[in-house]
Scaffold this active site. Structure first.
Site, short mmCIF file in Angstrom:
data_model
loop_
_atom_site.label_atom_id
_atom_site.label_comp_id
_atom_site.label_asym_id
_atom_site.label_seq_id
_atom_site.Cartn_x
_atom_site.Cartn_y
_atom_site.Cartn_z
N GLU A 116 0.82 -1.22 0.00
CA GLU A 116 0.00 0.00 0.00
C GLU A 116 0.85 1.27 0.00
O GLU A 116 0.37 2.34 0.35
CB GLU A 116 -0.96 0.01 1.20
CG GLU A 116 -1.92 -1.16 1.28
CD GLU A 116 -2.93 -1.26 0.12
OE1 GLU A 116 -2.94 -0.38 -0.76
OE2 GLU A 116 -3.70 -2.24 0.12
N HIS A 139 -2.82 2.40 8.38
CA HIS A 139 -3.95 1.65 7.82
C HIS A 139 -4.14 0.37 8.61
O HIS A 139 -3.17 -0.28 9.00
CB HIS A 139 -3.68 1.32 6.34
CG HIS A 139 -4.59 0.27 5.77
ND1 HIS A 139 -5.95 0.46 5.67
CD2 HIS A 139 -4.35 -0.98 5.30
CE1 HIS A 139 -6.50 -0.63 5.14
NE2 HIS A 139 -5.55 -1.52 4.92
N HIS A 141 -7.50 -2.81 9.92
CA HIS A 141 -8.81 -3.43 9.70
C HIS A 141 -9.55 -3.57 11.03
O HIS A 141 -9.80 -4.70 11.49
CB HIS A 141 -8.64 -4.82 9.06
CG HIS A 141 -7.76 -4.86 7.84
ND1 HIS A 141 -7.08 -5.99 7.43
CD2 HIS A 141 -7.47 -3.91 6.91
CE1 HIS A 141 -6.41 -5.73 6.32
NE2 HIS A 141 -6.61 -4.47 5.99
N GLU A 169 -17.18 12.12 23.07
CA GLU A 169 -15.91 12.71 22.67
C GLU A 169 -15.72 12.75 21.15
O GLU A 169 -14.83 13.45 20.66
CB GLU A 169 -14.76 11.95 23.30
CG GLU A 169 -14.67 10.53 22.78
CD GLU A 169 -13.44 9.77 23.29
OE1 GLU A 169 -13.51 8.53 23.31
OE2 GLU A 169 -12.45 10.40 23.65
N HIS A 210 -13.19 -2.81 3.76
CA HIS A 210 -11.78 -3.21 3.85
C HIS A 210 -11.17 -2.74 5.18
O HIS A 210 -10.65 -3.56 5.92
CB HIS A 210 -11.00 -2.63 2.65
CG HIS A 210 -9.53 -2.96 2.67
ND1 HIS A 210 -8.82 -3.29 1.55
CD2 HIS A 210 -8.64 -2.99 3.70
CE1 HIS A 210 -7.56 -3.54 1.88
NE2 HIS A 210 -7.43 -3.36 3.19
O1 2HA Z 1 -0.93 -4.89 3.73
O2 2HA Z 1 -3.87 -4.36 4.73
O3 2HA Z 1 -4.55 -3.35 2.38
C1 2HA Z 1 -2.08 -5.59 3.91
C2 2HA Z 1 -3.26 -4.73 3.76
C3 2HA Z 1 -3.62 -4.35 2.41
ZN ZN Z 2 -5.77 -3.49 4.34
#
Ligand code: 2HA
Ligand code: ZN
Length: 271
Positions: A116, A139, A141, A169, A210
């Protein structure tokens, strides 16, 4: 030369990836972080003229030429960073051509930066254009944020409004709201460009079904943004299937934002 394994920025990457893993936000190789470093600070730990390898990035990051980042590795697991930083992390500098990453440290087993990287570097460019102090792009999940994606409209105003309602908050922590992208193919320049476009306006961008991107001046600010969204999403997921009897009203959210003096998205409230 000081020992790089004792550098504060390596320690921060270790602590943050471990925390994110512990919270269940980064299963397997999920998630990635990039952290813009200060050249003088890096030079205390590394010979910055010693390029170990050159790796093409596949896109032009001209505004970042000469900039140094510590980044997580492609295919690497957050859970392993704390015990093996030299294989799971790398320090890269954007070369004079704007399209090559010069490896200065790490990825010792022959690895490379996160898939990414386009979304990260393009987001750095976008955030730096509106906030010259931005350093971190993150980033992951987060479970409840992702769950909410399946049962809530993926609309910036509606999603932000629901999150703001879930904890007092929220409007103070992310008054700029949450940007939203539809499901898109990850690891591409296209999703990178779309993320960066949103990052001019938001420090948080949901990648539909995602995960989420966060941006900030420090690791704590960035982590805290995602953590607060995830907490709000958790409250939503714990209550969405039950009748709602109480809620924080729009006028109360306005009162909060004004009391704490934050610039908030008035157009995301229904006043
Ligand atoms: O690198 O989360 O979006 C693994 C991820 C891809
Ligand atoms: Zn990801």
């Amino acid at each position: 030369m000081k020992d790089i394994l004792t550098a504060p920025f390596v320690e921060e990457m270790k602590a943050t990836t471990a925390n994110m893993y512990r919270l269940g936000w980064d299963e397997r190789n999920g998630g990635n972080i990039s952290y813009l470093l200060d050249e003088k600070e890096v030079a205390e730990y590394l010979d910055i003229n010693n390029v170990i390898r050159e790796i093409p990035t596949g896109f032009n990051a001209e505004p970042l030429i000469g900039k140094i980042f510590i980044v997580t590795g492609s295919g690497k697991y957050f859970k392993n960073v704390i015990n093996d930083p030299v294989n799971n992390l790398g320090i890269i500098r954007i070369a004079e051509d704007g399209t090559t990453a010069q490896l200065l440290w790490g990825f010792a087993d022959g690895g490379r930066f996160t898939s990414e990287l386009p979304a990260h570097l393009m987001s750095h460019m976008a955030r730096l254009s509106v906030d010259p102090e931005n350093r971190v792009i993150m980033h992951c999940h987060p479970t409840n944020t992702l769950a909410m994606n399946y049962i809530h409209e993926l609309d910036e105003k509606k999603l932000t409004h629901t999150l703001w309602e879930m904890c007092t908050e929220c409007i103070v922590v992310f008054p700029d709201g949450v940007g939203v992208l539809p499901w898109m193919l990850c690891g591409t320049n296209s999703i990178g460009e779309a993320t960066a476009e949103k990052m001019k306006e938001f420090r948080l961008v949901v990648w539909g079904m995602h995960g989420i991107y966060g941006a900030g001046k420090t690791m704590d600010e960035t982590f805290g943004l995602i953590e607060t969204v995830e907490k709000a999403a958790q409250i939503y997921m714990l209550t969405a299937h039950m009748p709602r009897i109480n809620t924080i009203k729009d006028a109360e959210m306005q009162e909060l934002a004004e009391f704490f003096g934050v610039q908030y998205r008035k157009d995301f409230l229904n006043l």
